[in-house]
Each structure stands twice: as structure tokens, then as C-alpha cells.
Motif scaffolding. Sequence first.
Motif, PDB file in Angstrom:
ATOM      1  N   PHE A 112     -89.366  51.221  25.615  1.00  0.00           N
ATOM      2  CA  PHE A 112     -88.580  50.189  24.944  1.00  0.00           C
ATOM      3  C   PHE A 112     -89.441  49.006  24.496  1.00  0.00           C
ATOM      4  O   PHE A 112     -89.225  48.456  23.428  1.00  0.00           O
ATOM      5  N   LYS A 113     -90.438  48.651  25.305  1.00  0.00           N
ATOM      6  CA  LYS A 113     -91.243  47.468  24.980  1.00  0.00           C
ATOM      7  C   LYS A 113     -92.094  47.670  23.724  1.00  0.00           C
ATOM      8  O   LYS A 113     -92.575  46.712  23.148  1.00  0.00           O
ATOM      9  N   HIS A 114     -92.258  48.921  23.264  1.00  0.00           N
ATOM     10  CA  HIS A 114     -93.066  49.187  22.075  1.00  0.00           C
ATOM     11  C   HIS A 114     -92.237  49.264  20.793  1.00  0.00           C
ATOM     12  O   HIS A 114     -92.794  49.276  19.707  1.00  0.00           O
ATOM     13  N   ILE A 115     -90.909  49.300  20.925  1.00  0.00           N
ATOM     14  CA  ILE A 115     -90.042  49.363  19.744  1.00  0.00           C
ATOM     15  C   ILE A 115     -89.926  47.971  19.146  1.00  0.00           C
ATOM     16  O   ILE A 115     -89.691  46.997  19.848  1.00  0.00           O
ATOM     17  N   PHE A 116     -90.115  47.877  17.819  1.00  0.00           N
ATOM     18  CA  PHE A 116     -89.967  46.565  17.207  1.00  0.00           C
ATOM     19  C   PHE A 116     -88.975  46.551  16.045  1.00  0.00           C
ATOM     20  O   PHE A 116     -88.659  45.489  15.511  1.00  0.00           O
ATOM     21  N   GLU A 117     -88.444  47.715  15.658  1.00  0.00           N
ATOM     22  CA  GLU A 117     -87.414  47.711  14.617  1.00  0.00           C
ATOM     23  C   GLU A 117     -86.597  48.994  14.706  1.00  0.00           C
ATOM     24  O   GLU A 117     -87.137  50.075  14.960  1.00  0.00           O
ATOM     25  N   VAL A 118     -85.292  48.863  14.483  1.00  0.00           N
ATOM     26  CA  VAL A 118     -84.409  50.029  14.430  1.00  0.00           C
ATOM     27  C   VAL A 118     -83.380  49.769  13.338  1.00  0.00           C
ATOM     28  O   VAL A 118     -82.820  48.683  13.251  1.00  0.00           O
ATOM     29  N   ARG A 119     -83.191  50.766  12.467  1.00  0.00           N
ATOM     30  CA  ARG A 119     -82.218  50.655  11.378  1.00  0.00           C
ATOM     31  C   ARG A 119     -81.373  51.916  11.338  1.00  0.00           C
ATOM     32  O   ARG A 119     -81.904  53.019  11.530  1.00  0.00           O
ATOM     33  N   GLU A 120     -80.105  51.741  11.071  1.00  0.00           N
ATOM     34  CA  GLU A 120     -79.236  52.915  10.938  1.00  0.00           C
ATOM     35  C   GLU A 120     -79.602  53.643   9.644  1.00  0.00           C
ATOM     36  O   GLU A 120     -79.958  53.032   8.641  1.00  0.00           O
TER      37      GLU A 120
END
Length: 124
Positions: A112-120
Motif C-alpha cells: 500500500f505504501k508504494h501506491i500513489f494513484e488509483v483511477r477507475e
Amino acid sequence: MDYRELPQSELNSNIPQGRGMIKWAPFATMPEQYENVDKMIEAQLHVPEPCLTEDLLQALELKLRELIDCNVVLRYWSGGYEHQIECKIEHIDNWSRVVTVSKGVSLVYVEFKHIFEVREYDWI
């Protein structure tokens, strides 16, 4: 004077053959130079790990939880590189802080700490 019309006996038979058909090859006298250029290009692709604030992490976690079982475009950092995958969020483990996503038939585990963007993402 046309040499095509002279008899064979009058022509000089000591004509050099030449080099024949030679394929083009790149001129590489210093292979170390190519290795150094490759290393420089590789170094330019490395990016530092993103530093996200607590507020941004909380907003990102809420968004991830909303999009479970949805198709998303996930951008994350791993090993010095940014990665982007189109996947489906399967599970978020609260204890280990690992997000499990499926890409086709394979599972990918992202911290989780490496995720910086999420888009549907709507697959057409």
C-alpha cells in the motif's frame, strides 16, 4: 572504344575482383562507450520513492476500498521504477498493508505504501 565488342583474347584478364557484397555493420570501436550510455539511460529512468502525506494516504485508502471488485488503473512505485497496470482490485489486507489485484489470470501483490494513484477504468 566499347570493351563489350572486343574479342576475349584482347581483354586484360588480370582485373581485381573487388570486395563483393559486404553487409553494413555499425562502427563500434569502444564497447565501453555503449555500456556507459546504457547505464546513463537506465539511471535516468530511476525515480525516487514517492513521499505521500498522511492525508493523501488516507484519501487513497478510502478510494481503494470503494473500488474493490472494480477495474482500475493502478500506479505504484517498485524497485526504483514507476509502474502502471490495468487491473481489478481483489483484496486489501489490513494487517500486512498489501493490496491484491488481478491482471488477467495472475495475481499481483502491491504494498500500500508504494501506491500513489488509483483511477477507475471502464473496460470496453
